[in-house]
Design an enzyme around this catalytic site. Sequence first.
Site, PDB file in Angstrom:
ATOM      1  N   PRO A 111      37.534  28.123  47.166  1.00 25.64           N
ATOM      2  CA  PRO A 111      36.577  27.427  46.656  1.00 25.64           C
ATOM      3  C   PRO A 111      35.522  28.192  46.034  1.00 25.64           C
ATOM      4  O   PRO A 111      34.847  27.715  45.071  1.00 25.64           O
ATOM      5  CB  PRO A 111      35.885  26.523  48.165  1.00 25.64           C
ATOM      6  CG  PRO A 111      37.148  26.511  48.884  1.00 25.64           C
ATOM      7  CD  PRO A 111      37.938  27.814  48.660  1.00 25.64           C
ATOM      8  N   TYR A 112      35.056  29.171  46.855  1.00 27.41           N
ATOM      9  CA  TYR A 112      34.215  30.122  46.265  1.00 27.41           C
ATOM     10  C   TYR A 112      34.290  30.944  44.932  1.00 27.41           C
ATOM     11  O   TYR A 112      33.631  30.831  44.056  1.00 27.41           O
ATOM     12  CB  TYR A 112      33.702  31.100  47.650  1.00 27.41           C
ATOM     13  CG  TYR A 112      32.254  31.991  46.933  1.00 27.41           C
ATOM     14  CD1 TYR A 112      31.185  31.565  47.464  1.00 27.41           C
ATOM     15  CD2 TYR A 112      32.621  33.324  46.609  1.00 27.41           C
ATOM     16  CE1 TYR A 112      30.154  32.360  46.981  1.00 27.41           C
ATOM     17  CE2 TYR A 112      31.337  34.173  46.590  1.00 27.41           C
ATOM     18  CZ  TYR A 112      30.186  33.606  46.521  1.00 27.41           C
ATOM     19  OH  TYR A 112      29.186  34.383  46.265  1.00 27.41           O
ATOM     20  N   THR A 113      35.480  31.410  45.050  1.00 25.14           N
ATOM     21  CA  THR A 113      36.168  32.001  43.816  1.00 25.14           C
ATOM     22  C   THR A 113      36.164  30.977  42.363  1.00 25.14           C
ATOM     23  O   THR A 113      35.723  31.385  41.405  1.00 25.14           O
ATOM     24  CB  THR A 113      37.447  32.404  43.917  1.00 25.14           C
ATOM     25  OG1 THR A 113      37.588  33.461  44.964  1.00 25.14           O
ATOM     26  CG2 THR A 113      37.903  33.128  42.423  1.00 25.14           C
TER      27      THR A 113
ATOM     28  N   ALA B   1      34.466  28.171  42.101  1.00 25.78           N
ATOM     29  CA  ALA B   1      33.075  27.920  41.844  1.00 25.78           C
ATOM     30  C   ALA B   1      32.222  29.063  41.062  1.00 25.78           C
ATOM     31  O   ALA B   1      31.572  28.607  40.288  1.00 25.78           O
ATOM     32  CB  ALA B   1      32.223  27.556  43.049  1.00 25.78           C
ATOM     33  N   LYS B   2      32.295  30.155  41.216  1.00 26.00           N
ATOM     34  CA  LYS B   2      31.697  31.179  40.960  1.00 26.00           C
ATOM     35  C   LYS B   2      32.302  31.476  39.391  1.00 26.00           C
ATOM     36  O   LYS B   2      31.529  32.065  38.468  1.00 26.00           O
ATOM     37  CB  LYS B   2      31.748  32.706  41.685  1.00 26.00           C
ATOM     38  CG  LYS B   2      30.877  32.420  42.915  1.00 26.00           C
ATOM     39  CD  LYS B   2      29.352  32.199  42.279  1.00 26.00           C
ATOM     40  CE  LYS B   2      28.425  32.246  43.550  1.00 26.00           C
ATOM     41  NZ  LYS B   2      27.085  32.092  43.152  1.00 26.00           N
TER      42      LYS B   2
END
Length: 253
Positions: free
Chosen positions: A157-159, A161-162
Site C-alpha cells: 500500500p505505501y509503495t 501510494a508513493k
Amino acid sequence: MSTSPTNSSRRVAVVTGGGSGIGRSAALALAGDGWDVVIAGRREEPLDGVAAEADRILPIVADVSREADVRHLFDETVARFGRVDLLFNNAGAGAPPTDLDAIDLATWQAVMDVTVTGSFLCAREAFRVMRAQDPRGGRIINNGSISAHSPRPLSAPYTVAKHAVSGLTKQLQLDGRPFDIACGQIDIGNAATSMGGGAAAGALQPDGETRAEPTMDVAETGRAVLYMAGLPLGVNVANLVILPPTMPFVGRG
C-alpha cells in the site's frame, strides 16, 4: 537578496501533516525564515503544540482525505493571508508489513485516501488559488519517499501510494507551467520520526532478516524543504533525495 518566490512581500505556506515529524520540522523552518505558515492535521492538540513553538504559525484542523476539509483549509488561508505561495503536501499514511494476499481492502484504502487522494485534493486547491492570485503562481512540494524509488518488503500500500505521488508531481510540473506554478518532490529516507525512526531499532530487509539502519535528524528535512521553497519561481528542484549516506538504498545495501 530576497528569497521570496513571488513579488509579494508576504510569503504564505500551507503544510499538511504539520502536527509532528517532517511537517513540524518544515513548518518551524519556514516560520523561522519569515514565512506565514498554516499547518493542517486531524488532531488539534499537536497542531496547537507546534504553533506554540514559533510565531507566524496558524493551526487549522483538517482531514486531507475529505474534500470539504481541504477546501475549508485553503479558503481560510486565503481569507487570513490573502494568498498561498507554497504547499508542502506532507500528510501521508502507512501500514504494518503484511503479505500481499493478507492486505485487507480497508487498509489499502486508508493509505490511498490520505497519501494519494489527500495529496491530489490539496494540490488541486493550491492550483486553484495560485493560478488566480496576483502576483500569480506558487510552488508545490510533494513528500514522496525512498519508497517512491525502491520498495521495502511487505509494504505494497505505501509503495504504490508513493509511486502515485511521483506521478502527481510530474503532472503538476507539466500542468503548472502556464500559470507559474512550480512543483518538486522531496524523497526522505529514515528521518528520526515516529514513522521513519523505527529503522534504528530494526527494519525488515529483502533477505528476510531484520537489521538496524541509520537515521538522521528530522530537522534536516525542514532545512531541505526551506531550500526548495526559497528558490525563485524561475528555478525548480524537480526531485530531491535526502537520507543518511549509509542507509541501505544505493547499490545492494
